[in-house]
Write an enzyme that holds these catalytic residues in place. Structure first.
Site, PDB file in Angstrom:
ATOM      1  N   CYS A 116       0.767  -1.365   0.042  1.00  0.00           N
ATOM      2  CA  CYS A 116       0.082  -0.162   0.030  1.00  0.00           C
ATOM      3  C   CYS A 116       0.858   1.236  -0.139  1.00  0.00           C
ATOM      4  O   CYS A 116       0.212   2.494  -0.315  1.00  0.00           O
ATOM      5  CB  CYS A 116      -0.990  -0.040   1.095  1.00  0.00           C
ATOM      6  N   HIS A 123      -3.819   7.082   1.160  1.00  0.00           N
ATOM      7  CA  HIS A 123      -3.916   5.824   0.818  1.00  0.00           C
ATOM      8  C   HIS A 123      -5.428   5.267   1.331  1.00  0.00           C
ATOM      9  O   HIS A 123      -5.806   5.801   2.413  1.00  0.00           O
ATOM     10  CB  HIS A 123      -3.094   4.909   1.454  1.00  0.00           C
ATOM     11  N   ASN A 151      -9.966  -0.855  -1.190  1.00  0.00           N
ATOM     12  CA  ASN A 151      -8.605  -0.787  -1.261  1.00  0.00           C
ATOM     13  C   ASN A 151      -7.749  -1.235  -2.248  1.00  0.00           C
ATOM     14  O   ASN A 151      -7.823  -2.411  -2.434  1.00  0.00           O
ATOM     15  CB  ASN A 151      -7.915  -1.304   0.243  1.00  0.00           C
TER      16      ASN A 151
HETATM   17  N1  COA Z   1     -18.509  -9.235   7.862  1.00  0.00           N
HETATM   18  C1  COA Z   1     -19.382  -9.252   8.966  1.00  0.00           C
HETATM   19  N2  COA Z   1     -18.672  -9.557  10.103  1.00  0.00           N
HETATM   20  C2  COA Z   1     -17.299  -9.728  10.265  1.00  0.00           C
HETATM   21  C3  COA Z   1     -16.509  -9.414   8.900  1.00  0.00           C
HETATM   22  C4  COA Z   1     -17.282  -9.279   7.738  1.00  0.00           C
HETATM   23  N3  COA Z   1     -16.702  -8.863   6.617  1.00  0.00           N
HETATM   24  N4  COA Z   1     -15.196  -9.550   9.253  1.00  0.00           N
HETATM   25  C5  COA Z   1     -15.046  -9.717  10.275  1.00  0.00           C
HETATM   26  N5  COA Z   1     -16.367 -10.038  10.919  1.00  0.00           N
HETATM   27  C6  COA Z   1     -16.656 -10.243  12.537  1.00  0.00           C
HETATM   28  C7  COA Z   1     -15.665 -10.884  13.213  1.00  0.00           C
HETATM   29  O1  COA Z   1     -15.845 -12.394  13.025  1.00  0.00           O
HETATM   30  C8  COA Z   1     -15.857 -10.660  14.464  1.00  0.00           C
HETATM   31  O2  COA Z   1     -16.758 -11.246  14.992  1.00  0.00           O
HETATM   32  P1  COA Z   1     -16.898 -11.698  16.573  1.00  0.00           P
HETATM   33  O3  COA Z   1     -16.917 -10.391  17.558  1.00  0.00           O
HETATM   34  O4  COA Z   1     -18.212 -12.321  16.872  1.00  0.00           O
HETATM   35  O5  COA Z   1     -15.713 -12.582  16.912  1.00  0.00           O
HETATM   36  C9  COA Z   1     -16.332  -9.080  14.531  1.00  0.00           C
HETATM   37  O6  COA Z   1     -16.580  -8.883  13.193  1.00  0.00           O
HETATM   38  C10 COA Z   1     -15.211  -8.156  14.765  1.00  0.00           C
HETATM   39  O7  COA Z   1     -13.974  -8.441  14.154  1.00  0.00           O
HETATM   40  P2  COA Z   1     -12.694  -7.781  14.188  1.00  0.00           P
HETATM   41  O8  COA Z   1     -11.669  -7.990  13.435  1.00  0.00           O
HETATM   42  O9  COA Z   1     -12.239  -7.100  15.611  1.00  0.00           O
HETATM   43  O10 COA Z   1     -13.294  -6.119  13.501  1.00  0.00           O
HETATM   44  P3  COA Z   1     -12.623  -4.709  13.757  1.00  0.00           P
HETATM   45  O11 COA Z   1     -13.539  -3.758  14.364  1.00  0.00           O
HETATM   46  O12 COA Z   1     -11.131  -4.761  14.132  1.00  0.00           O
HETATM   47  O13 COA Z   1     -12.706  -4.243  12.192  1.00  0.00           O
HETATM   48  C11 COA Z   1     -11.285  -4.263  10.193  1.00  0.00           C
HETATM   49  C12 COA Z   1     -12.313  -5.116  11.093  1.00  0.00           C
HETATM   50  C13 COA Z   1     -10.779  -4.997   9.048  1.00  0.00           C
HETATM   51  C14 COA Z   1     -12.528  -3.126   9.330  1.00  0.00           C
HETATM   52  C15 COA Z   1     -10.405  -3.135  11.050  1.00  0.00           C
HETATM   53  O14 COA Z   1      -9.663  -3.798  11.947  1.00  0.00           O
HETATM   54  C16 COA Z   1      -9.620  -2.619   9.974  1.00  0.00           C
HETATM   55  O15 COA Z   1     -10.186  -1.825   9.159  1.00  0.00           O
HETATM   56  N6  COA Z   1      -8.392  -2.571   9.834  1.00  0.00           N
HETATM   57  C17 COA Z   1      -7.373  -1.956   9.091  1.00  0.00           C
HETATM   58  C18 COA Z   1      -7.453  -3.051   7.967  1.00  0.00           C
HETATM   59  C19 COA Z   1      -6.646  -2.187   6.745  1.00  0.00           C
HETATM   60  O16 COA Z   1      -6.726  -1.291   6.655  1.00  0.00           O
HETATM   61  N7  COA Z   1      -5.941  -3.196   5.914  1.00  0.00           N
HETATM   62  C20 COA Z   1      -5.143  -2.781   4.736  1.00  0.00           C
HETATM   63  C21 COA Z   1      -4.067  -1.929   5.532  1.00  0.00           C
HETATM   64  S1  COA Z   1      -3.205  -1.158   4.001  1.00  0.00           S
END
Ligand code: COA
Length: 336
Positions: A113, A263, A293
């Site tokens: 990224c 980004h 993304n």
């Molecule tokens: N749809 C529905 N539920 C989902 C899901 C989806 N696509 N992906 C994960 N979940 C669920 C998980 O299973 C979890 O359920 P549980 O609480 O019952 O175990 C719950 O949602 C929370 O998951 P979590 O991963 O802790 O969510 P979060 O609040 O951290 O959000 C992201 C997840 C990915 C949106 C967030 O962490 C994020 O944006 N991180 C940065 C990612 C990024 O920018 N990546 C590229 C970098 S260049």
């Protein structure tokens, strides 16, 4: 003394667009979950046999047209991608062949990224030292065919889209501060976090006899894995830190900057960076709603859309920042 400036901008996304609703059933997700946590509404995923270099070709054509240059004016290619056409050679070579640009050097770079900002620094250095006059800097990705598009992979699969952005960096004599030029950049990496966002295979680091085995495929080692919370936390901190440093070292403040191109990983990441730095939301141009993304393509794709939307014009001071797998991160400042 030479300077580089962006003489042309182009972008391309494949025609097939998928809304969050389209993913609800196959990925066991919901529009509400995706929008609330990421700001993404839709993304584009390729169909048929389209490859990463095919997307790059379209973006390159638009960039050449916008720069009013011909393919024969380009004397170097820098291609940023984590989703290459093939393991090797680099996708820059495939783009070169498709564009009929034989003979000039073609680099592939691997900063995910942060690929565009890293590439910008390379292009600027090559131009400043007099090596090249017009460098094609491309970021292009096909994520859709490299992700686990089942409920098991939903935490990653909902985030990423396919697309390409291309810019041409051209040489000029150093001039006044208000002339178009790349001003500065700041680059970082920390490999201690390499496995927080990565695709293990194929590769030599998996302790297997071969770089790709059927057992690796069974174990889904060829799909990306992400520690979302860790990435989120570091992205906010590092992007704000680097951009603050870049502004400060150039004697500029947030008020001096006309437009911020970040980004596009998550709208909440960009909102937080803006909040920390005191950037008015209207100064940040986001595209994640439309494309998800697209990794190395996000910044040039945003540039193209900002121009189209009338938000980016010649003479504007533009701040950029990115964070990605590696971890890698950085920022840049340019007079567009
Ligand atoms: N749809 C529905 N539920 C989902 C899901 C989806 N696509 N992906 C994960 N979940 C669920 C998980 O299973 C979890 O359920 P549980 O609480 O019952 O175990 C719950 O949602 C929370 O998951 P979590 O991963 O802790 O969510 P979060 O609040 O951290 O959000 C992201 C997840 C990915 C949106 C967030 O962490 C994020 O944006 N991180 C940065 C990612 C990024 O920018 N990546 C590229 C970098 S260049």
């Amino acid at each position: 003394m030479y300077q580089s400036y962006i003489s042309g901008v182009g972008a391309y996304v494949p025609p097939r667009s998928l809304t969050n609703f389209d993913l609800e059933k196959p990925l066991d997700t919901s529009d509400e979950w995706i929008q609330q946590r990421t700001g993404i509404v839709k993304r584009h995923w390729v169909e048929g046999d389209t490859s990463t270099s095919d997307l790059a070709v379209e973006a390159t054509k638009e960039a050449l047209e916008s720069a009013k240059l011909s393919k024969d004016d380009i004397d170097c290619i820098i291609f940023a991608t984590l989703s290459p056409d093939h393991e090797f050679p680099g996708t820059g070579c495939f783009l070169q062949a498709k564009m009929d640009m034989s003979g000039i050097p073609a680099f592939d770079i691997r900063q995910q990224c942060s690929g565009y900002i890293y590439g910008l620094s390379m292009a600027d250095a090559f131009i400043k030292n007099g090596m090249y006059k017009n460098i094609l800097l491309v970021g292009a990705e096909i994520h859709s065919r490299g992700m686990d598009r089942t409920p098991e992979g939903r935490n990653v699969a909902v985030l990423f889209g396919d697309g390409a952005g291309a810019t041409i960096l051209s040489r000029k004599e150093a001039g006044a501060d208000n002339e178009s030029h790349v001003i500065s950049y700041d680059l970082h990496a920390d490999g201690a976090f390499a496995k927080e966002l990565w695709t293990p295979g194929p590769g030599t680091g998996n302790g297997k006899e071969e770089r790709l085995t059927t057992s690796m495929i069974d174990e889904k080692l060829h799909y990306p894995y992400m520690n979302g919370r860790q990435v989120f936390m570091h992205a906010v901190k590092r992007m704000a830190e680097s951009l603050t440093y870049t502004l400060k070292t150039n004697g500029k403040s947030v008020e001096d900057v006309d437009l911020f191109l970040f980004h596009q990983a998550n709208m909440r990441i960009n909102d937080k960076v803006g909040e920390i730095m005191g950037i008015p939301p209207e100064k940040v141009f986001n595209t994640i709603q439309h494309y998800g993304n697209t990794t190395a393509a996000t910044i040039p794709l945003g540039m193209r859309d900002a121009i189209k939307a009338g938000k980016l014009e010649r003479g504007m001071l533009v701040g950029m920042a990115a964070f990605g797998s590696g971890f890698t991160w950085g920022s840049g400042l340019m007079r567009f």
